[in-house]
Design an enzyme around this catalytic site. Structure first.
Site, PDB file in Angstrom:
ATOM      1  N   GLU A  37      30.480  28.162 -16.171  1.00  0.00           N
ATOM      2  CA  GLU A  37      30.181  28.982 -15.117  1.00  0.00           C
ATOM      3  C   GLU A  37      29.483  30.251 -15.652  1.00  0.00           C
ATOM      4  O   GLU A  37      29.758  31.472 -16.386  1.00  0.00           O
ATOM      5  CB  GLU A  37      31.343  29.725 -14.408  1.00  0.00           C
ATOM      6  CG  GLU A  37      31.333  30.227 -13.024  1.00  0.00           C
ATOM      7  CD  GLU A  37      31.370  31.603 -12.996  1.00  0.00           C
ATOM      8  OE1 GLU A  37      30.026  32.166 -13.011  1.00  0.00           O
ATOM      9  OE2 GLU A  37      32.460  32.257 -13.113  1.00  0.00           O
ATOM     10  N   CYS A  63      28.705  38.240 -12.101  1.00  0.00           N
ATOM     11  CA  CYS A  63      27.649  36.942 -12.250  1.00  0.00           C
ATOM     12  C   CYS A  63      27.211  36.777 -10.671  1.00  0.00           C
ATOM     13  O   CYS A  63      26.161  36.134 -10.609  1.00  0.00           O
ATOM     14  CB  CYS A  63      28.201  35.723 -12.751  1.00  0.00           C
ATOM     15  SG  CYS A  63      29.993  35.318 -12.145  1.00  0.00           S
TER      16      CYS A  63
HETATM   17  C1  UN1 Z   1      32.140  36.614 -12.234  1.00  0.00           C
HETATM   18  O1  UN1 Z   1      31.393  37.786 -12.051  1.00  0.00           O
HETATM   19  O2  UN1 Z   1      32.217  35.985 -13.323  1.00  0.00           O
HETATM   20  O3  UN1 Z   1      32.535  36.437  -6.375  1.00  0.00           O
HETATM   21  C2  UN1 Z   1      33.206  36.179 -11.017  1.00  0.00           C
HETATM   22  C3  UN1 Z   1      32.693  37.481  -6.992  1.00  0.00           C
HETATM   23  C4  UN1 Z   1      34.187  37.550  -7.524  1.00  0.00           C
HETATM   24  C5  UN1 Z   1      34.077  36.775  -8.911  1.00  0.00           C
HETATM   25  C6  UN1 Z   1      32.964  37.116  -9.713  1.00  0.00           C
HETATM   26  N1  UN1 Z   1      35.047  36.802  -6.764  1.00  0.00           N
HETATM   27  O4  UN1 Z   1      32.185  38.329  -7.102  1.00  0.00           O
END
Ligand code: UN1
Length: 517
Positions: A269, A303
């Protein structure tokens, strides 16, 4: 303890979470030990030292992996609903400790306290999900082509699962993986980020206590701490059949190669470069909320953060002005103070990357609409507070193609219809999250169609960040292709076995083959 830490009850939170001045960063669930160098954890909030954690050595790791491998042999024989019951008890503790843990996440990582609590809530939600799942780890049954035969598939635990997580979601990503892996019957070894080592120890403290109180074999929840060399111990080790890694694309490529080289499995991921398409039929008010939260929430360090705003030319000026105006209202400062919207970046290296992006976008011909810069003076002593910035840019700019983990939003125009917007949206190497703001059904459906968004997450009338745990989370292309969290993501933590049983007195062969002796 700094002034801010005192004022916002960090000392109390550390105590409730069982943290000491110097913590051992290696654990097999029952024992904590560590013989490596000391990692100091400084808060980006005020630059103060929060605590120290001892890193994991090769010898420490050897003890972890052998304990995890042994523990797995016992844990896998426990019925899955009983494993679910342990996760339920672990979750009771998360509910009880939500506030101190959310506070520590906020202070060590720098996200707002609200977001810190939200992150712990994601842990609670995935544990609830995993408990239900522990009664549903089902395979299919198929009709055999041979008479008197039964064919079905079942899922068995995989073994020791290695989890590598990043600083930006220092607790939730661990639990997305471990809550599922535990009910699936696996043992987990977690390497959290060396930038947030105290939150890792805090989580492991909770798991270790609950697990040993409930007779879980040692080794089912393990922690290792340190830099990438510690991660490598795990990626290289054949006793770890699955590595789940969350972080940069650069890191993911190294992990993928290493693990594939020994035919292990990976769940990756990685980076995103997420866009919101804004069509002439968009609700502008909601667009502004979604875009601003997506771009500045967690200081642009998700992310799923919104990095690009792709706006139709007919409403371009209107949207641009509304977003720029909203940026004028942002309050930047101590994230523990609920009046502030934006906290600091994680560290000074991150500030450098942010400044570099602002410089680059101008060099490539972009136009800054909301000026960036590093904040100085009272309350900003850590040197990690920056102003969220907006620049008008073209999609093909090298810096726009690149994921900068900071609050820099690129805004660009599209002409024509949603197909033209999609060309821009999909025209990057990453494929994590995407969104369209429109009240036009045709546009929304085209965005979701086979020729639409190429991302793992595609939202209509919501921003790019803030995914719920119930869905599978992850994306395509440079994002790595893995899926964590909800839906059937659990399957990656198990091995599938196809079983065919002959209950006749003959041995008929498949494909109609005759073999008479
Ligand atoms: C991440 O930034 O690795 O959708 C995860 C989102 C959060 C998770 C982000 N539930 O922004």
């Amino acid at each position: 303890m700094s002034q801010i830490a005192k004022e916002f009850g960090i000392d109390k939170a550390l105590k409730e979470l069982g943290l000491k001045d110097i913590n051992n960063g290696t654990s097999t669930g029952k024992d904590f030990f560590s013989n490596g160098e000391i990692i100091e954890s400084y808060s980006p909030v005020d630059g103060a030292l929060i605590g120290k954690v001892k890193a994991t050595t090769k010898e420490d790791f050897e003890k972890v992996i052998s304990t995890a491998s042994e523990g797995f042999k016992e844990w896998r024989t426990l019925p899955a609903p009983q494993r679910g019951e342990v996760v339920r008890k672990f979750n009771d503790e998360l509910r009880r400790l939500k506030e101190p843990l959310g506070k520590l996440v906020s202070y060590e990582m720098g996200k707002s306290y609200q977001e810190g609590l939200g992150e712990v809530q994601e842990m609670i939600d995935i544990c609830d999900f995993a408990v239900g799942l522990s009664r549903q780890l089902h395979g299919l049954t198929m009709h055999s082509e041979r008479p008197g035969h039964r064919m079905y598939e079942q899922y068995h635990p995989l073994g020791v699962v290695g989890v590598i997580s990043a600083f930006n979601f220092p607790v939730a990503v661990w639990s997305w993986n471990t809550a599922l892996a535990w009910v699936c019957g696996d043992a987990c070894i977690w390497k959290g980020s060396e930038k947030t080592p105290l939150t890792s120890v805090a989580c492991q403290n909770i798991a270790a206590r609950v697990f040993s109180e409930n007779g879980v074999p040692e080794g089912i929840s393990c922690l290792i701490t340190g830099d990438h060399t510690v991660g490598e111990m795990m990626t290289k080790d054949e006793r770890v059949p699955l590595i789940s890694a969350t972080g940069s694309t650069r890191m993911g490529k190294i992990v993928a190669k290493e693990v594939a080289g020994r035919l292990g499995k990976t769940l990756l991921e990685l980076g995103g470069n997420n866009a919101i398409i804004v069509t002439p039929d968009a609700n502008i008010k909601n667009t502004v909320i979604g875009a601003v939260f997506g771009a500045v929430g967690t200081c642009g360090q998700r992310c799923t953060s919104t990095r690009r705003l792709i706006v139709h030319e007919d409403i371009y000026d209107k949207v641009k002005d509304a977003v720029v105006k909203a940026y004028g209202q942002l309050r930047i400062g101590n994230p523990l103070d609920e009046n502030n919207h934006v906290g600091p970046l994680i560290d000074k290296d991150s500030v450098k990357n942010y400044l570099n992006a602002l410089k680059k976008v101008e060099e490539e011909g972009g136009k800054v609409l909301v000026e960036g810069g590093v904040l100085e003076g009272e309350g900003y002593e850590s040197g990690c507070y920056v102003k969220p910035a907006i620049a008008e840019a073209e999609n093909h700019f090298e810096i726009v193609q690149h994921e900068t983990f900071a609050p820099v939003l690129y805004i660009m125009k599209y002409k024509g219809d949603v197909t033209d917007a999609l060309k821009l949206q999909n025209g990057v190497r990453q494929g994590l999250s995407s969104a369209i703001m429109t009240n036009n059904l045709r546009e929304a459906e085209r965005f979701l169609s086979v020729e639409g968004s190429d991302c793992g997450i595609s939202n209509v009338n919501i921003g790019t960040s803030g995914a719920e745990i119930g869905g599978a989370f992850g994306g395509e292309k440079d994002t790595g292709g893995g899926r964590e969290s909800g839906s059937d993501a659990w399957k990656v933590y198990m091995r599938r076995q196809t079983n065919t049983i002959n209950y006749t007195t003959e041995l008929p062969l498949a494909q109609g083959i005759k073999f008479d002796l």
